[in-house]
Design an enzyme around this catalytic site. Structure first.
Site, PDB file in Angstrom:
ATOM      1  N   GLU A  97      11.556  -4.773  -9.276  1.00 53.78           N
ATOM      2  CA  GLU A  97      10.153  -4.694  -9.718  1.00 53.78           C
ATOM      3  C   GLU A  97      10.080  -4.293 -11.195  1.00 53.78           C
ATOM      4  OE1 GLU A  97       6.640  -2.639  -7.491  1.00 53.78           O
ATOM      5  OE2 GLU A  97       7.390  -1.246  -8.968  1.00 53.78           O
TER       6      GLU A  97
ATOM      7  N   GLY B  17       0.826  -1.206   0.000  1.00 51.16           N
ATOM      8  CA  GLY B  17       0.000   0.000   0.000  1.00 51.16           C
ATOM      9  C   GLY B  17       0.856   1.251   0.000  1.00 51.16           C
TER      10      GLY B  17
ATOM     11  N   SER C 101      -3.703  -3.494  -4.590  1.00 51.30           N
ATOM     12  CA  SER C 101      -4.108  -4.727  -5.285  1.00 51.30           C
ATOM     13  C   SER C 101      -4.032  -5.966  -4.397  1.00 51.30           C
ATOM     14  CB  SER C 101      -3.218  -4.926  -6.510  1.00 51.30           C
ATOM     15  OG  SER C 101      -3.336  -3.794  -7.349  1.00 51.30           O
TER      16      SER C 101
HETATM   17  C1  LIG Z   1      -4.738  -1.631 -11.770  1.00 53.82           C
HETATM   18  C2  LIG Z   1      -3.815  -0.879 -10.875  1.00 53.82           C
HETATM   19  C3  LIG Z   1      -3.184  -1.531  -9.827  1.00 53.82           C
HETATM   20  C4  LIG Z   1      -2.363  -0.839  -8.942  1.00 53.82           C
HETATM   21  N1  LIG Z   1      -1.817  -1.475  -7.863  1.00 53.82           N
HETATM   22  C5  LIG Z   1      -1.171  -0.750  -6.909  1.00 53.82           C
HETATM   23  C6  LIG Z   1      -0.747  -1.354  -5.682  1.00 53.82           C
HETATM   24  O1  LIG Z   1      -0.931  -2.552  -5.463  1.00 53.82           O
HETATM   25  N2  LIG Z   1      -0.143  -0.571  -4.746  1.00 53.82           N
HETATM   26  C7  LIG Z   1       0.055   0.763  -4.927  1.00 53.82           C
HETATM   27  O2  LIG Z   1       0.605   1.403  -4.041  1.00 53.82           O
HETATM   28  N3  LIG Z   1      -0.321   1.364  -6.097  1.00 53.82           N
HETATM   29  C8  LIG Z   1      -0.933   0.647  -7.071  1.00 53.82           C
HETATM   30  N4  LIG Z   1      -1.352   1.251  -8.237  1.00 53.82           N
HETATM   31  C9  LIG Z   1      -1.149   2.684  -8.400  1.00 53.82           C
HETATM   32  C10 LIG Z   1      -0.148   3.053  -9.470  1.00 53.82           C
HETATM   33  O3  LIG Z   1       1.142   2.793  -9.003  1.00 53.82           O
HETATM   34  C11 LIG Z   1      -0.412   4.510  -9.820  1.00 53.82           C
HETATM   35  O4  LIG Z   1      -1.654   4.568 -10.505  1.00 53.82           O
HETATM   36  C12 LIG Z   1       0.672   5.110 -10.639  1.00 53.82           C
HETATM   37  O5  LIG Z   1       1.863   5.171  -9.891  1.00 53.82           O
HETATM   38  C13 LIG Z   1       0.292   6.513 -11.124  1.00 53.82           C
HETATM   39  O6  LIG Z   1      -0.195   7.280 -10.053  1.00 53.82           O
HETATM   40  P1  LIG Z   1      -1.595   8.049 -10.217  1.00 53.82           P
HETATM   41  O7  LIG Z   1      -2.592   7.086 -10.732  1.00 53.82           O
HETATM   42  O8  LIG Z   1      -1.930   8.732  -8.961  1.00 53.82           O
HETATM   43  O9  LIG Z   1      -1.317   9.111 -11.343  1.00 53.82           O
HETATM   44  P2  LIG Z   1      -0.900  10.640 -11.155  1.00 53.82           P
HETATM   45  O10 LIG Z   1       0.283  10.765 -10.256  1.00 53.82           O
HETATM   46  O11 LIG Z   1      -2.113  11.427 -10.819  1.00 53.82           O
HETATM   47  O12 LIG Z   1      -0.439  11.002 -12.629  1.00 53.82           O
HETATM   48  C14 LIG Z   1      -1.401  11.082 -13.707  1.00 53.82           C
HETATM   49  C15 LIG Z   1      -0.636  11.219 -15.015  1.00 53.82           C
HETATM   50  O13 LIG Z   1       0.158  12.397 -14.985  1.00 53.82           O
HETATM   51  C16 LIG Z   1       1.526  12.074 -15.227  1.00 53.82           C
HETATM   52  N5  LIG Z   1       2.383  12.913 -14.367  1.00 53.82           N
HETATM   53  C17 LIG Z   1       2.218  13.213 -13.057  1.00 53.82           C
HETATM   54  N6  LIG Z   1       3.224  13.994 -12.635  1.00 53.82           N
HETATM   55  C18 LIG Z   1       4.030  14.214 -13.698  1.00 53.82           C
HETATM   56  C19 LIG Z   1       5.242  14.949 -13.897  1.00 53.82           C
HETATM   57  N7  LIG Z   1       5.830  15.636 -12.909  1.00 53.82           N
HETATM   58  N8  LIG Z   1       5.807  14.935 -15.135  1.00 53.82           N
HETATM   59  C20 LIG Z   1       5.223  14.247 -16.141  1.00 53.82           C
HETATM   60  N9  LIG Z   1       4.081  13.532 -16.015  1.00 53.82           N
HETATM   61  C21 LIG Z   1       3.489  13.519 -14.804  1.00 53.82           C
HETATM   62  C22 LIG Z   1       1.692  10.615 -14.863  1.00 53.82           C
HETATM   63  O14 LIG Z   1       2.738  10.023 -15.595  1.00 53.82           O
HETATM   64  C23 LIG Z   1       0.332  10.032 -15.230  1.00 53.82           C
HETATM   65  O15 LIG Z   1       0.320   9.643 -16.589  1.00 53.82           O
HETATM   66  C24 LIG Z   1      -2.135   0.560  -9.161  1.00 53.82           C
HETATM   67  C25 LIG Z   1      -2.740   1.197 -10.247  1.00 53.82           C
HETATM   68  C26 LIG Z   1      -3.578   0.513 -11.084  1.00 53.82           C
HETATM   69  C27 LIG Z   1      -4.242   1.256 -12.212  1.00 53.82           C
END
Ligand SMILES: Cc1cc2nc3c(=O)[nH]c(=O)nc-3n(C[C@H](O)[C@H](O)[C@H](O)COP(=O)(O)OP(=O)(O)OC[C@H]3O[C@@H](n4cnc5c(N)ncnc54)[C@H](O)[C@@H]3O)c2cc1C
Length: 387
Positions: A245, A123, A157
């Site tokens: 990873e 998490g 997840s």
């Molecule tokens: C199916 C699924 C399973 C997952 N499982 C886990 C899990 O088990 N544990 C866990 O902790 N997380 C999990 N995640 C979370 C995942 O790691 C995050 O969704 C991912 O790291 C992106 O974070 P966010 O969704 O908050 O996107 P955001 O941080 O909101 O970013 C949105 C978009 O903006 C872009 N962006 C943001 N900041 C910048 C920047 N400074 N420069 C350029 N581009 C930028 C990002 O690349 C992205 O495309 C999971 C996600 C999914 C969809």
């Protein structure tokens, strides 16, 4: 070039392939349609010991390297399965192995290796901070012999199929640390004890059949000895596991890419339109050839990352680049495969649309493509920090 024991890797491939042959396309299609968890497959992979590949022998695992582990996950995807249902255990185990106390390792690792306990969840991500992990708002406050957790996580997840979760929480407020990466800690949370006693889990419906959830912590109390390593160093510990990873995710994407290319090639050879196989048209065969070249190129970077990691060399650059190249290549191969199948690519019974959805995830999670580009720009090319 990288001194792999090719025969040993081939034996792993054969073993995993043999197991996967019992969980064919119809199995995965059925699981996807029912939005179910592939319990039988996960149990079989666990019982066969594949998920304990990297746990040292002294704790009941096989003591293999990242190279071998990457082949296991690659082969699952190559056979049409989805290692996103199991890969958490391989990633999360590193954190415990590298930073856990002797007592934690001796208690938990043999049970994980034997399949008695599952460590499938981690998490980290939070709804209001996203990729900006150092701003997480979930807190863990020490009170005597326990920590009290409050906050929220998102996209966590496999909670419903895990006994344990590694949790990142802030133990020192952001305004009281010298660097924003300090003051966070990781904990090994017993999910059975937590759910319903301060932890609420809400599943998130999503486009892939990925079991993932929102978590709400409301004064969850966990024993103080759930802390892994030293208080305040959790962010560094999490970063430590990322090269492994990323390399494993790259291998999964390569497995997907190879599945798409084989599927596209088979169809292009057999589907006849205008009185000849569609694959006789260069407009159809060239994109498949291009996708193949790109998957094979990504695979070289994956082997480089495995080699560096297993030999204790700095692997950050290769691991990040392997993940980038492999996720791009598998996504391109997915598009080519779907296009080659024409309308049938959209029919569930061909499995292309399912794998298409599954491989798309790796452009976003566990790290988005932009964040890898940012790593390369900043750390390898010494361009100015953007955040
Ligand atoms: C199916 C699924 C399973 C997952 N499982 C886990 C899990 O088990 N544990 C866990 O902790 N997380 C999990 N995640 C979370 C995942 O790691 C995050 O969704 C991912 O790291 C992106 O974070 P966010 O969704 O908050 O996107 P955001 O941080 O909101 O970013 C949105 C978009 O903006 C872009 N962006 C943001 N900041 C910048 C920047 N400074 N420069 C350029 N581009 C930028 C990002 O690349 C992205 O495309 C999971 C996600 C999914 C969809």
């Amino acid at each position: 070039m990288f001194n792999h024991d090719t025969a040993a890797l081939e034996a792993i491939r054969d073993g995993v392939r043999g197991l996967c042959s019992h969980y064919d396309a119809a199995y995965w299609r059925g699981v996807d349609e029912r939005k179910a968890f592939p319990e039988a497959f996960v149990d079989a992979l666990t019982e066969a010991g594949w998920l304990a590949a990297m746990i040292p022998e002294e704790y009941g695992g096989s003591g293999l390297g990242l190279t071998e582990a990457s082949v296991i996950l690659e082969e699952v995807n190559r056979c049409g399965g989805n290692s996103g249902t199991v890969h958490g255990q391989m990633y999360n185990m590193f954190t415990l192995l590298r930073h856990g106390s002797q007592a934690q390792k001796q208690y938990f690792l043999p049970k994980i290796a034997a399949g008695e306990l599952r460590l499938q969840s981690m998490g980290v991500t939070e709804p209001t901070t996203g990729t900006d992990t150092t701003k997480i708002k979930t807190t863990a406050v020490r009170q005597g012999d326990k920590y009290v957790i409050n906050g929220q996580k998102v996209w966590i997840s496999r909670i419903q199929h895990s006994d344990l979760m590694i949790l990142l929480a802030r133990t020192t407020p952001l305004d009281q640390v010298r660097r924003k990466s300090e003051g966070m800690s990781i904990f090994l949370v017993d999910l059975h004890a937590a759910i319903g006693h301060g932890l609420t889990v809400r599943p998130i419906a999503n486009m892939v059949n990925h079991e993932t959830n929102e978590l709400f912590f409301d004064n969850l109390e966990i024993p103080a000895d759930s802390l892994i390593g030293e208080e305040g160093k959790g962010f560094r510990y999490i970063l430590d596991g990322l090269n492994a990873e990323r390399t494993l995710i790259a291998a999964e994407c390569i497995g997907d890419g190879r599945w798409f290319i084989e599927k596209a090639s088979d169809y292009a050879r057999s589907r006849e339109v205008f009185g000849r196989p569609i694959g006789q048209n260069q407009g159809v065969q060239f994109p498949i050839a291009q996708a193949h070249i790109e998957v094979e190129a990504a695979d070289l970077m994956r082997w480089r990352a495995c080699h560096e990691y297993d030999n204790g060399l700095p692997a950050g650059a290769s691991a990040n680049m392997a993940k980038y190249l492999a996720a791009e290549a598998s996504w391109k191969a997915a598009n080519v495969c779907l296009q080659t199948h024409g309308g049938f690519g959209f029919a569930s019974e061909y499995d292309v649309e399912r794998k298409f959805r599954e491989t798309r995830l790796y452009q976003v999670a566990p790290i988005s493509t932009n964040l890898i580009l940012s790593y390369v720009a900043e750390h390898l090319l010494e361009l100015p920090r953007s955040f």
